[in-house]
Design a protein around this motif. Structure first.
Motif, PDB file in Angstrom:
ATOM      1  N   LYS A   2       1.504   1.110  13.346  1.00  0.00           N
ATOM      2  CA  LYS A   2       0.807   1.980  14.294  1.00  0.00           C
ATOM      3  C   LYS A   2       1.533   3.312  14.343  1.00  0.00           C
ATOM      4  O   LYS A   2       2.753   3.366  14.549  1.00  0.00           O
ATOM      5  CB  LYS A   2       0.765   1.360  15.693  1.00  0.00           C
ATOM      6  CG  LYS A   2      -0.012   2.191  16.700  1.00  0.00           C
ATOM      7  CD  LYS A   2      -1.500   2.304  16.330  1.00  0.00           C
ATOM      8  CE  LYS A   2      -2.265   3.116  17.369  1.00  0.00           C
ATOM      9  NZ  LYS A   2      -3.703   3.234  16.998  1.00  0.00           N
ATOM     10  N   THR A   3       0.751   4.389  14.168  1.00  0.00           N
ATOM     11  CA  THR A   3       1.304   5.744  14.160  1.00  0.00           C
ATOM     12  C   THR A   3       0.526   6.616  15.131  1.00  0.00           C
ATOM     13  O   THR A   3      -0.705   6.568  15.178  1.00  0.00           O
ATOM     14  CB  THR A   3       1.225   6.351  12.744  1.00  0.00           C
ATOM     15  OG1 THR A   3       1.924   5.500  11.832  1.00  0.00           O
ATOM     16  CG2 THR A   3       1.847   7.728  12.708  1.00  0.00           C
ATOM     17  N   TYR A   4       1.260   7.404  15.919  1.00  0.00           N
ATOM     18  CA  TYR A   4       0.657   8.399  16.801  1.00  0.00           C
ATOM     19  C   TYR A   4       1.182   9.771  16.388  1.00  0.00           C
ATOM     20  O   TYR A   4       2.397   9.991  16.405  1.00  0.00           O
ATOM     21  CB  TYR A   4       1.039   8.156  18.263  1.00  0.00           C
ATOM     22  CG  TYR A   4       0.499   6.891  18.872  1.00  0.00           C
ATOM     23  CD1 TYR A   4      -0.855   6.740  19.163  1.00  0.00           C
ATOM     24  CD2 TYR A   4       1.356   5.838  19.193  1.00  0.00           C
ATOM     25  CE1 TYR A   4      -1.341   5.584  19.747  1.00  0.00           C
ATOM     26  CE2 TYR A   4       0.878   4.676  19.772  1.00  0.00           C
ATOM     27  CZ  TYR A   4      -0.478   4.553  20.048  1.00  0.00           C
ATOM     28  OH  TYR A   4      -0.949   3.403  20.618  1.00  0.00           O
ATOM     29  N   SER A  56       5.804   7.078  13.787  1.00  0.00           N
ATOM     30  CA  SER A  56       5.637   5.641  13.601  1.00  0.00           C
ATOM     31  C   SER A  56       6.154   4.881  14.813  1.00  0.00           C
ATOM     32  O   SER A  56       7.323   4.999  15.191  1.00  0.00           O
ATOM     33  CB  SER A  56       6.394   5.186  12.342  1.00  0.00           C
ATOM     34  OG  SER A  56       6.218   3.806  12.140  1.00  0.00           O
ATOM     35  N   SER A 100      -2.953   1.229  12.763  1.00  0.00           N
ATOM     36  CA  SER A 100      -3.144   2.245  11.730  1.00  0.00           C
ATOM     37  C   SER A 100      -3.331   1.603  10.366  1.00  0.00           C
ATOM     38  O   SER A 100      -4.048   2.128   9.507  1.00  0.00           O
ATOM     39  CB  SER A 100      -1.942   3.201  11.710  1.00  0.00           C
ATOM     40  OG  SER A 100      -1.801   3.837  12.966  1.00  0.00           O
ATOM     41  N   SER A 101      -2.674   0.467  10.164  1.00  0.00           N
ATOM     42  CA  SER A 101      -2.865  -0.310   8.937  1.00  0.00           C
ATOM     43  C   SER A 101      -2.483  -1.754   9.223  1.00  0.00           C
ATOM     44  O   SER A 101      -1.892  -2.071  10.247  1.00  0.00           O
ATOM     45  CB  SER A 101      -2.019   0.254   7.785  1.00  0.00           C
ATOM     46  OG  SER A 101      -0.643   0.163   8.093  1.00  0.00           O
TER      47      SER A 101
END
Length: 279
Positions: free
Chosen positions: A10-12, A16, A55-56
């Motif tokens: 998860k990235t904002y 990361s 995110s992936s």
């Protein structure tokens, strides 16, 4: 297997937060996710609850129609219903039969000492009572997976004990519980597996080192003086004395506060964690 996470990132804004997290959650298991503030615990819970997308990576549910109960760390406050009205509304939209609603909702309101607030809107209740409403809306449907993000926040010692009892009941009925908490021994005896998030990475704790516990015995104080102190693990009343259980690292701070309240300190000893029914 109830839920499986595979290589979750998860990235904002290019930062990361969660890195390559894989986790298998089994049926009828109680899992704790621990870690400091801002390390990604809440983000991970929201992803598992379906409130956010990773995110992936991917999440595999054994049953696509799985019933998930979710209590965020900050439950919404602007609810213009009484507790009973709100719980009836959420139960109806989840498809709960009216016969079960009519029995379960009054019972849970009573267990959490909320029936006395049924003439007030949720938005006008204290933080702790709003938290209780949030917990009830999640457990009322007896979910397959119950996700609790810092559920002890704002709860008094009696409500914490009630929540612990309900968690044990739900597990016996087949519910899996995933939770986070901060500096509390309350859940230690019921947790099956503990993980820790640090620098976005999830690791399993194989050997939890419990902090030493201090018992502070004090006179001339009521529970109301101390029950909202976050550092206190549990409170027990024995005649005219209060028995306070705290982590050793917090004992000096608590002793100072007790003396400020003009409490009389009888003794301070190192003990095992208090039994569950004393909490």
């Amino acid at each position: 297997m109830l839920v499986e996470l595979k290589d979750i990132d998860k990235t904002y804004d290019r930062k990361s937060v969660l890195k390559n997290i894989s986790l298998t959650i089994d049926t009828q298991e109680i899992i704790a996710i621990l870690g400091g503030n801002g390390v990604g615990k809440s983000t991970l819970l929201r992803i598992i609850a379906g409130m956010e997308r990773p995110s992936s990576g991917k999440i595999i549910f054994r049953n696509k129609k799985m019933n998930i109960g979710y209590v965020p760390e900050r439950f919404p406050k602007n609810i213009r219903f009484t507790p009973e009205e709100y719980l009836n509304y959420t139960a109806k939209i989840s498809g709960m039969p009216e016969s079960i609603m009519n029995k379960s909702i009054p019972d849970l309101l009573k267990r959490f000492k909320l029936e006395q607030f049924n003439n007030q809107w949720v938005m006008n209740l204290s933080k702790g009572n709003i938290q209780k409403v949030g917990i009830i809306q999640a457990i009322i449907k007896r979910p397959d997976l119950l996700i609790l993000d810092e559920p002890l926040s704002g709860l008094d010692s009696l409500a914490q004990q009630e929540l612990l009892e309900i968690i044990k009941e739900l597990k016996k009925e087949g519910t899996t519980i995933l939770l986070t908490y901060h500096e509390s021994n309350l859940f230690h005896k019921v947790i099956d597996t503990t993980y820790r998030v640090e620098n976005g990475v999830l690791t399993k704790e194989t050997d939890i080192v419990k902090e030493p516990i201090k018992l502070l015995e004090v006179e001339y104080l009521n529970e109301s003086h101390v029950e909202k102190w976050d550092e206190i693990i549990s409170i027990e009343r024995k005649k005219d004395k209060l028995l306070l259980y705290v982590q050793a690292k917090d004992s000096d701070k608590i002793l100072y506060r007790l003396l400020q309240l003009q409490g009389s300190i009888i003794r301070v000893v190192t003990v095992e964690a208090p039994e569950e029914d004393n909490r």
